[in-house]
Design a protein around this motif. Sequence first.
Motif, short mmCIF file in Angstrom:
data_model
loop_
_atom_site.label_atom_id
_atom_site.label_comp_id
_atom_site.label_asym_id
_atom_site.label_seq_id
_atom_site.Cartn_x
_atom_site.Cartn_y
_atom_site.Cartn_z
N SER A 66 0.83 -1.12 0.05
CA SER A 66 -0.12 0.19 -0.03
C SER A 66 1.05 1.29 -0.02
CB SER A 66 -0.88 0.05 1.27
OG SER A 66 -1.30 1.39 1.60
N GLU A 67 0.67 2.13 -0.92
CA GLU A 67 1.33 3.38 -1.08
C GLU A 67 1.26 4.23 -0.10
OE1 GLU A 67 2.41 7.05 -3.96
OE2 GLU A 67 0.59 5.75 -4.09
N GLU A 68 -0.10 4.36 0.51
CA GLU A 68 -0.34 5.09 1.96
C GLU A 68 0.53 4.52 3.12
OE1 GLU A 68 -4.02 5.68 4.81
OE2 GLU A 68 -4.58 5.56 2.53
N ALA A 69 0.55 3.20 3.34
CA ALA A 69 1.31 2.71 4.40
C ALA A 69 2.76 2.82 4.16
CB ALA A 69 0.82 1.08 4.54
N ARG A 70 3.37 2.70 3.06
CA ARG A 70 4.60 3.02 2.71
C ARG A 70 5.05 4.38 3.01
NH1 ARG A 70 4.54 1.30 -2.25
NH2 ARG A 70 4.48 3.23 -2.98
N LEU A 71 4.19 5.34 2.48
CA LEU A 71 4.64 6.68 3.04
C LEU A 71 4.66 6.86 4.41
CD1 LEU A 71 2.95 8.20 -0.15
CD2 LEU A 71 5.12 7.87 0.21
N GLU A 72 3.57 6.67 4.88
CA GLU A 72 3.38 6.75 6.53
C GLU A 72 4.65 6.18 7.16
OE1 GLU A 72 0.80 4.94 10.04
OE2 GLU A 72 -0.33 5.31 8.36
N GLY A 103 9.93 -2.59 -11.51
CA GLY A 103 8.91 -1.52 -11.54
C GLY A 103 8.31 -1.31 -10.39
N LYS A 104 8.47 -2.17 -9.25
CA LYS A 104 7.67 -1.69 -8.01
C LYS A 104 8.42 -0.49 -7.46
CE LYS A 104 6.58 -3.78 -3.43
NZ LYS A 104 6.83 -5.00 -2.66
N GLN A 105 7.50 0.20 -6.81
CA GLN A 105 8.08 1.52 -5.97
C GLN A 105 8.25 1.14 -4.62
OE1 GLN A 105 5.53 4.71 -6.46
NE2 GLN A 105 5.84 4.91 -8.71
N VAL A 106 9.47 1.59 -4.14
CA VAL A 106 9.36 1.39 -2.66
C VAL A 106 10.17 2.71 -2.00
CG1 VAL A 106 9.93 -1.18 -2.76
CG2 VAL A 106 11.93 0.42 -3.04
N ALA A 107 10.34 2.94 -0.75
CA ALA A 107 11.06 3.87 -0.24
C ALA A 107 12.38 3.39 0.38
CB ALA A 107 10.49 4.51 0.88
#
Length: 151
Positions: A66-72, A103-107
């Motif tokens: 989840s992008e939201e969980a990743r950014l949080e 292609g997967k986005q991660v932080a």
Amino acid sequence: MYSKDELKNLKLEFWESFASFCEVQPYLRGRKKVWTLYDTKVRGVELKFDANREGAFVILEVNHRSEEARLEMFERLTWYKETLETDFPEGLIWDICFVRDTGKQVARIYTAKLGIDFHRRQDWGEFFGFMASQMYLLERNFMSIAEYLRE
């Protein structure tokens, strides 16, 4: 250029040699497990190594689907930036949107030693020394805050 099998064997030899290097490092002796890596006990957060033609990388990766969980989680890590960067005089690289080869986005929060090439065996000593010492520091700093990140 290496064939697919030759590259696979080179990678295997590299990681086996790195494991042997770690076994004889005085600061790593007596540890139950040499590296935490995927077992951080913080959901969606992993510690990783990368060795490639550009250089050596020691990485704390936030890879929630989840992008939201990743950014949080990335934001929560920024609260502890000073702790994470202890013993890293030049700081760490903070990349909120790293795109993997798949292609997967991660932080990612990481440190790098550029200008060494995984394909040159004579560079392996530099890879090993950098990766072991920097992961030791990053892992230690991360584990000091991990309990505050668990959900």
